[in-house]
Write a protein that holds these residues in place. Structure first.
Motif, short mmCIF file in Angstrom:
data_model
loop_
_atom_site.label_atom_id
_atom_site.label_comp_id
_atom_site.label_asym_id
_atom_site.label_seq_id
_atom_site.Cartn_x
_atom_site.Cartn_y
_atom_site.Cartn_z
N GLU A 293 14.02 13.51 29.43
CA GLU A 293 12.69 13.07 29.89
C GLU A 293 12.59 13.12 31.41
OE1 GLU A 293 11.79 9.28 28.28
OE2 GLU A 293 11.80 9.97 26.18
N GLN A 294 13.75 13.05 32.09
CA GLN A 294 13.77 13.12 33.55
C GLN A 294 14.07 14.53 34.05
OE1 GLN A 294 15.67 9.65 35.57
NE2 GLN A 294 16.26 9.02 33.51
N GLY A 295 14.08 15.50 33.13
CA GLY A 295 14.28 16.88 33.51
C GLY A 295 15.71 17.27 33.74
N VAL A 296 16.64 16.52 33.16
CA VAL A 296 18.07 16.78 33.38
C VAL A 296 18.77 17.01 32.04
CG1 VAL A 296 20.26 15.78 34.15
CG2 VAL A 296 18.20 15.51 35.54
N LEU A 297 19.58 18.04 31.98
CA LEU A 297 20.39 18.32 30.81
C LEU A 297 21.81 17.81 31.08
CD1 LEU A 297 20.68 19.68 28.02
CD2 LEU A 297 21.21 21.82 29.21
N GLY A 298 22.17 16.72 30.42
CA GLY A 298 23.50 16.15 30.58
C GLY A 298 24.33 16.36 29.33
N VAL A 299 25.42 15.63 29.22
CA VAL A 299 26.32 15.71 28.07
C VAL A 299 26.34 14.35 27.38
CG1 VAL A 299 28.65 16.26 27.30
CG2 VAL A 299 27.76 17.31 29.40
N PRO A 300 26.01 14.28 26.10
CA PRO A 300 26.12 13.00 25.41
C PRO A 300 27.54 12.47 25.53
CG PRO A 300 25.01 14.63 24.03
CD PRO A 300 25.57 15.38 25.19
N ALA A 301 27.69 11.20 25.87
CA ALA A 301 29.03 10.64 26.02
C ALA A 301 29.80 10.70 24.71
CB ALA A 301 28.93 9.19 26.51
N SER A 302 29.10 10.81 23.60
CA SER A 302 29.78 10.88 22.30
C SER A 302 30.62 12.14 22.16
CB SER A 302 28.75 10.82 21.16
OG SER A 302 27.82 11.89 21.27
N VAL A 303 30.36 13.17 22.98
CA VAL A 303 31.19 14.38 22.96
C VAL A 303 32.62 14.02 23.34
CG1 VAL A 303 31.58 16.61 24.11
CG2 VAL A 303 29.27 15.95 23.41
N PRO A 307 29.99 5.96 23.86
CA PRO A 307 28.78 5.46 23.18
C PRO A 307 27.58 6.38 23.40
CG PRO A 307 29.20 4.21 25.18
CD PRO A 307 30.38 5.12 25.00
N GLU A 308 26.71 6.45 22.41
CA GLU A 308 25.54 7.33 22.47
C GLU A 308 24.55 6.91 23.55
OE1 GLU A 308 23.72 7.78 18.70
OE2 GLU A 308 25.50 8.60 17.72
N ARG A 309 24.60 5.68 23.97
CA ARG A 309 23.64 5.21 24.98
C ARG A 309 23.96 5.74 26.37
NH1 ARG A 309 27.33 1.11 24.34
NH2 ARG A 309 28.25 0.26 26.27
N MET A 310 25.11 6.39 26.53
CA MET A 310 25.54 6.88 27.84
C MET A 310 25.65 8.41 27.83
SD MET A 310 28.53 4.05 28.49
CE MET A 310 29.03 4.71 30.08
N SER A 311 25.70 8.98 29.04
CA SER A 311 25.84 10.43 29.19
C SER A 311 26.81 10.74 30.33
CB SER A 311 24.49 11.08 29.48
OG SER A 311 23.56 10.84 28.46
N ILE A 312 27.28 11.98 30.31
CA ILE A 312 28.14 12.47 31.38
C ILE A 312 27.40 13.57 32.12
CG2 ILE A 312 30.36 13.55 31.91
CD1 ILE A 312 30.55 10.72 30.70
N LEU A 313 27.48 13.54 33.45
CA LEU A 313 26.88 14.57 34.29
C LEU A 313 28.01 15.37 34.93
CD1 LEU A 313 24.14 12.44 36.09
CD2 LEU A 313 23.93 13.77 33.97
N SER A 314 27.90 16.69 34.89
CA SER A 314 28.94 17.55 35.44
C SER A 314 28.49 18.18 36.75
CB SER A 314 29.29 18.66 34.44
OG SER A 314 30.09 19.65 35.04
N SER A 315 29.41 18.28 37.70
CA SER A 315 29.12 18.95 38.97
C SER A 315 29.35 20.45 38.88
CB SER A 315 30.01 18.37 40.07
OG SER A 315 31.37 18.73 39.84
N LEU A 316 29.79 20.93 37.71
CA LEU A 316 30.18 22.33 37.59
C LEU A 316 29.01 23.28 37.37
CD1 LEU A 316 33.31 21.98 35.28
CD2 LEU A 316 33.24 22.16 37.78
N SER A 317 27.84 22.75 37.09
CA SER A 317 26.70 23.62 36.78
C SER A 317 26.40 24.55 37.96
CB SER A 317 25.47 22.78 36.47
OG SER A 317 24.34 23.61 36.30
N ARG A 318 25.99 25.76 37.62
CA ARG A 318 25.60 26.72 38.64
C ARG A 318 24.14 26.53 39.06
NH1 ARG A 318 28.72 30.79 39.82
NH2 ARG A 318 30.69 31.03 38.74
N ALA A 319 23.43 25.68 38.35
CA ALA A 319 22.03 25.44 38.72
C ALA A 319 21.96 24.82 40.10
CB ALA A 319 21.37 24.50 37.70
N ARG A 320 20.96 25.19 40.87
CA ARG A 320 20.81 24.65 42.22
C ARG A 320 20.31 23.21 42.15
NH1 ARG A 320 17.36 28.44 45.98
NH2 ARG A 320 15.94 28.25 44.20
N HIS A 321 20.97 22.32 42.86
CA HIS A 321 20.51 20.94 42.92
C HIS A 321 19.45 20.82 44.01
CE1 HIS A 321 24.89 20.08 41.54
NE2 HIS A 321 24.09 20.38 40.53
#
Length: 323
Positions: A293-303, A307-321
């Motif tokens: 909803e905030q325009g960000v594709l993260g990783v479900p922490a369940s991976v 817990p499903e209520r949390m997510s992981i953000l990676s710095s490895l993406s090639r997308a421009r910040h």
């Protein structure tokens, strides 16, 4: 959510929402590999011998050469853990394994048919008096924490109470060189220390060391003896440690720069409720759906088993910040 399921989900969202800021890359080698030249096999006369490779690896880490007598060589941490889990199963040991770090831990333990006590590492230690062995990852992936001084003291006391029975396994693949605490555990012979070329040199499944306490040296030697030798991987590993000895520093610098970009991105967006980036992961208190909803594709922490209520953000993406 299983890793393979998430990869398909990620591709699906990238296709239908190309506007998303992709912070969901999990493959370190795919992300950073193109920045470095391939490592060619060494032609040095020492290169195909595990004993010499152990010498080179120990020297690179600044460790004393005498540790070679306590060191076994494998293709990496995964191979070493498979051997150690099988050994622990033969001892009928109860092994505490974190279920929110690296799903392969539980997979390897299951294949070895070892008696597992699962615990969420992000929340602290398991009940140590119920375990004969404990596996820890230092630093803790992907949660970015290390054990507190009180937790470290408890772990050390637990080993010292029954050193001939209790086994501490330290996965140090994500720290090159190993952390100060891990090095002290090695020097005081309180733990099996697992290191590899995977993260520092971007060489998965090539070379790893298992440095054992002296009291378990003969057990480890017998357990690792059946492992096959791959001369090509040994030669590449030798080249990594000699001709490309500076690579871990270069990889670390690149990761630090990407971490700064991610931290700047999340600092401008407090709604992401993200921690600082440690290594190449930050933790968000938002769910996967909230991030979308905030325009960000993260990783479900369940991976990772979180817990499903949390997510992981990676710095490895090639997308421009867009900082």
């Amino acid at each position: 959510m299983k890793h393979e399921t998430f990869l398909a989900l990620r591709d699906e969202w990238r296709s239908k929402r190309p506007d998303l800021v992709d912070l969901a890359e999990l493959n370190l080698y795919r992300s950073l590999g193109p920045s470095f030249e391939a490592i060619a096999p060494s032609t040095h006369h020492e290169a195909p011998y595990r004993c010499h490779l152990a010498e080179r690896f120990l020297a690179h880490l600044g460790l004393e050469a005498g540790l070679k007598a306590r060191t076994q060589v494998s293709h990496g941490v995964r191979r070493s853990l498979r051997v150690l889990f099988e050994w622990l199963a033969s001892r009928k040991a109860r092994v505490a394994v974190p279920d929110d770090v690296y799903p392969v831990y539980l997979q390897l333990a299951g294949e070895a048919d070892v008696d597992v006590v699962r615990f969420p590492a992000r929340e602290g230690l398991p009940p140590l008096d119920t375990c004969d062995a404990l596996l820890l990852c230092e630093p803790l992936k992907p949660w970015g924490r290390t054990l507190s001084s009180e937790e470290r003291a408890r772990v050390e006391a637990w080993v010292r109470e029954a050193p001939g029975q209790r086994v501490l396994l330290m996965d140090s693949a994500y720290a090159t060189p190993p952390t100060t605490w891990t090095l002290r555990l090695m020097q005081e012979e309180l733990a099996f220390i697992l290191v590899s070329l995977s993260k520092g040199w971007l060489l998965p499944d090539h070379v790893g060391l298992c440095i054992t306490p002296s009291r378990w040296r003969e057990d480890a030697r017998a357990a690792f003896a059946p492992l096959s030798k791959d001369e090509q991987k040994l030669r590449i590993g030798y080249a990594a440690l000699t001709e490309h000895a500076a690579r871990p520093k270069q990889v670390s610098e690149l990761l630090s720069e990407r971490a700064r970009l991610l931290d700047a991105f999340t600092a401008d967006r407090p709604g992401l409720r993200a921690s600082s980036c440690v290594g190449y992961f930050a933790v968000s208190q938002c769910s996967f759906e909230d991030l979308l909803e905030q325009g960000v594709l993260g990783v479900p922490a369940s991976v990772f088993g979180g817990p499903e209520r949390m997510s992981i953000l990676s710095s490895l993406s090639r997308a421009r910040h867009k900082c």
